[in-house]
Design an enzyme around this catalytic site. Structure first.
Site: not given
Length: 562
Positions: A128, A137, A233, A329, A393, A445, A472, A522
């Site tokens: 990049c 990053c 990107c 995801q 949920d 999760d 995460c 993760e």
């Protein structure tokens, strides 16, 4: 002497608050960084009467990088101060610019300038052109194997620092599972641009916002609140890259239509076509279309920019349709590895299912509850190995998407269902006669903040046989797993509430690299319930629970929904 007093006060602050911060981890970058800084400061010896001399703000310093923090920044020690340097590698000698001293905690934030002596680990040429400027990053200069090893260390440190568990209660962390794609893996990007100077004033005065020029369209510049212009990107998929170029052109042409800044949506969507049904146009490259050969199928991929449009993703042979702006995801390439790992570990080790997704007939785990189920990713992909699955949920929209995704994958409605419920009252919506805890595995999760204590209390009271915790944020995961293992003390403000004993053991811990070239990892933790206090009654286990009462007492059943 004022600097020395501030340094000593910082050390006392660490000592005083360490236990509290460990027990109540919020998993923020600041707290995680402070934990690493705190450990390095413990190694620093300041002679009595010695005064630290800190460089002036914005001056240049030369630093020897000793390690990477869990936030991805390099750490260096100099004159009793810890310096935090982005885009560094252990073994580097770098030049950095002093940005801010934190005198209370004895560390200094810096900006990366250049490398004086290269580390042996600095072997990669960043792909990049914006690397070391963009805040996205951190690791494009490091080999991928090194990134994976570092992320294994992040998981280890998370459990050492935030679980409050003895080392004997935490198993060895497995090697990090890498992403099949190291670049071009992100199926979603959200570049943005800011309003011009004076836009608020103009709007307040009823004037149309004037754009003297096209603003930078991209992502945040490291260490600032400024948006830098980014034309490409390289961690975005090819379809997302096509969409990024197209959206940049559109915004430039239509900039006068905007009365404020905006965030753009770039979301990959896939059409799967069987090869024996494909015509010649399917394989032709068209404007805005990326065609991939996937064996028996072609995948035609486009970039969606309307958050209300429907995006389609495939994970193995499972199909997921969602509103393009909804959460899903962002690294499709690693998802089959995650789901297969969970299939192989969510049941008792001696009854692992084979790769054909069929449960062992000897397994006593027959049911799954997917808490925080979202649009049904884990419920759908794991349901074939269970007799019945329930996804829960709080979002009605997510439940609607999950129900539709179950239908798209031809899952029987009588065995795979979804329920809208608040996480704070989640387990009261479960009929324990249909989901006996001794025969049920729970998948968790949650968001980055993890689970709150009320949820953990419910989970301990319900007491499923096995828990799979996907996270995460491995730091809040470690905190929550610590509660499940050691128990929860009663809240002072809740009258009559007693101690809830921990009832789980950690069976395995592993990191998954969802975001190569970044410091993110993760975590997947598999927990098994300790041996139940119960008796055999005509071949059926009667669970006495942690307090000697039947586990289904006190449960509130909401109709037949669960």
């Amino acid at each position: 002497m004022a600097q020395k007093r501030a340094f000593n006060e910082g050390k006392r602050h660490f000592k005083k608050s360490k236990k509290q911060k460990t027990a109540e981890s919020d998993g923020s970058n600041e707290q995680v960084l402070l934990t690493d800084v705190r450990r390095l400061l413990a190694e620093v010896k300041i002679e009595e009467g010695e005064e630290k001399k800190l460089p002036e703000q914005w001056t240049e310093v030369e630093l020897d990088i000793s390690e990477l923090s869990s936030t991805g920044d390099g750490l260096a020690q100099k004159d009793g101060q810890v310096y935090v340097v982005p885009f560094a590698a252990p073994g580097d000698t770098v030049k950095a610019k002093v940005v801010r001293h934190d005198s209370e905690h004895s560390y200094t934030l810096t900006g990366f300038l250049s490398v004086t002596t290269r580390s042996q680990h600095r072997t990669e040429t960043p792909r990049c052109p914006y690397f070391t400027q963009c805040s996205g990053c951190q690791f494009q200069h490091l080999p991928y194997a090194y990134q994976l090893a570092h992320k294994r260390g992040i998981v280890e440190k998370a459990y050492r620092n935030f679980s409050n568990l003895p080392g004997t209660a935490v198993p060895d962390v497995g090697e990090t599972i890498g992403s099949p794609l190291h670049y071009h893996y992100r199926t979603k990007l959200t570049p943005h641009f800011d309003a011009p100077p004076g836009a608020r004033r103009d709007k307040r005065n009823g004037l149309k916002v004037k754009w003297d020029e096209v603003p930078p369209i991209g992502f945040m510049k490291k260490g600032t609140r400024k948006t830098m212009d980014i034309e490409e990107c390289p961690i975005g998929t090819e379809a997302v890259q096509v969409g990024m170029r197209s959206e940049r052109k559109r915004v430039k042409a239509e900039i006068d239509k905007y009365q404020r800044g905006a965030t753009l949506l770039l979301r990959e969507s896939t059409e799967r076509i069987k090869k024996d049904e494909a015509d010649s146009e399917t394989q032709d490259k068209q404007d805005g279309v990326v065609v991939e050969d996937r064996g028996d199928h072609f995948h035609r991929k486009v970039c969606i920019t309307d958050s209300k449009a429907t995006s389609t993703e495939y994970v193995d042979d499972f199909r997921f349709d969602n509103p393009a702006g909804a959460f899903f995801q962002n690294n499709n390439s690693i998802l089959p590895l995650v789901t297969q790992y969970i299939r192989d570990n969510i049941l008792a080790p001696q009854t692992n299912p084979s790769s054909n997704n069929t449960a062992s007939p000897t397994s006593k785990i027959k049911n799954m509850i997917d808490a925080y189920s979202g649009s049904g990713f884990f419920t759908v992909t794991l349901s074939p190995i269970f007799h019945q699955s329930l996804g829960i949920d709080i979002s009605e929209q997510s439940i609607a998407s999950a129900t539709q995704n179950a239908r798209l994958n031809h899952l029987p409605e009588n065995s795979t269902r979804f329920l809208a419920a608040d996480a704070n009252h989640l387990f009261s919506a479960i009929d324990a006669t249909k989901f006996p805890p001794a025969e049920t595995a729970v998948v968790i999760d949650p968001p980055r903040k993890g689970c709150d204590k009320n949820f953990i209390r419910q989970l301990l009271a319900y007491g499923p046989e096995r828990v799979c915790y996907v996270s995460c944020n491995v730091h809040t995961q470690a905190r929550d797993v610590g509660w499940l293992v050691r128990g929860l003390e009663p809240e002072a403000e809740v009258e009559g509430e007693g101690m809830l004993e921990g009832m789980y053991e950690i069976e395995s811990l592993r990191g998954f690299d969802f975001f190569p070239q970044t410091s993110h990892v993760e975590g997947v933790a598999i927990l098994r319930r300790k041996k139940r206090a119960g008796v055999e009654e005509e071949g059926k286990v009667v669970d006495e629970g942690v307090d000697g009462k039947a586990a289904d007492q006190g449960q509130t059943v909401v109709g037949d929904a669960a």
